[in-house]
Design a protein around this motif. Sequence first.
Motif, short mmCIF file in Angstrom:
data_model
loop_
_atom_site.label_atom_id
_atom_site.label_comp_id
_atom_site.label_asym_id
_atom_site.label_seq_id
_atom_site.Cartn_x
_atom_site.Cartn_y
_atom_site.Cartn_z
N CYS A 53 0.79 -1.23 0.00
CA CYS A 53 0.00 0.00 0.00
C CYS A 53 0.83 1.28 0.00
N MET A 54 2.14 1.17 0.21
CA MET A 54 2.98 2.36 0.20
C MET A 54 3.42 2.67 -1.23
N PRO A 55 3.40 3.92 -1.61
CA PRO A 55 3.85 4.25 -2.97
C PRO A 55 5.36 4.06 -3.10
N ALA A 56 5.77 3.33 -4.11
CA ALA A 56 7.20 3.10 -4.35
C ALA A 56 7.72 4.18 -5.30
N PRO A 57 8.84 4.78 -4.97
CA PRO A 57 9.39 5.80 -5.87
C PRO A 57 9.96 5.17 -7.13
N ALA A 58 9.93 5.92 -8.20
CA ALA A 58 10.57 5.46 -9.43
C ALA A 58 12.07 5.42 -9.19
N GLN A 61 14.40 8.40 -8.15
CA GLN A 61 13.56 9.50 -7.70
C GLN A 61 13.39 9.44 -6.18
N LEU A 62 13.18 10.58 -5.58
CA LEU A 62 12.86 10.62 -4.16
C LEU A 62 11.40 10.23 -3.97
N PRO A 63 11.08 9.53 -2.88
CA PRO A 63 9.69 9.13 -2.67
C PRO A 63 8.81 10.33 -2.38
#
Length: 102
Positions: A53-58, A61-63
């Motif tokens: 459920c946590m957004p993963a950074p590309a 890229q910084l999260p």
Amino acid sequence: MNPKTPKRIATLFVLATLTPLAAFAQQQQQPPRPDFGGMARALGVTENAIKTCMPAPAKGQLPERPDPVRIASCLSDANPALTPAKVDDVLKAHGPKGSRGN
């Protein structure tokens, strides 16, 4: 001794020196990771559910700042009692140290 031997030794020395330095520099550029285990325990869900459920950074890229409403919604099957306010409190307590004023 072959005349090319000193050049080969110098090349190997440079490669042996620069490779670990490059790896170290790359590690230094990665953002700190949150304490997923601590978050999972505090929210009463599995660590795998938190990571899902946590957004993963590309890559590179910084999260972005996690959205507590979106995360609470995503975790609702794992723990229907979760509220965005509780998720936000846990994110602040267990997020990467040194960011967002932690």
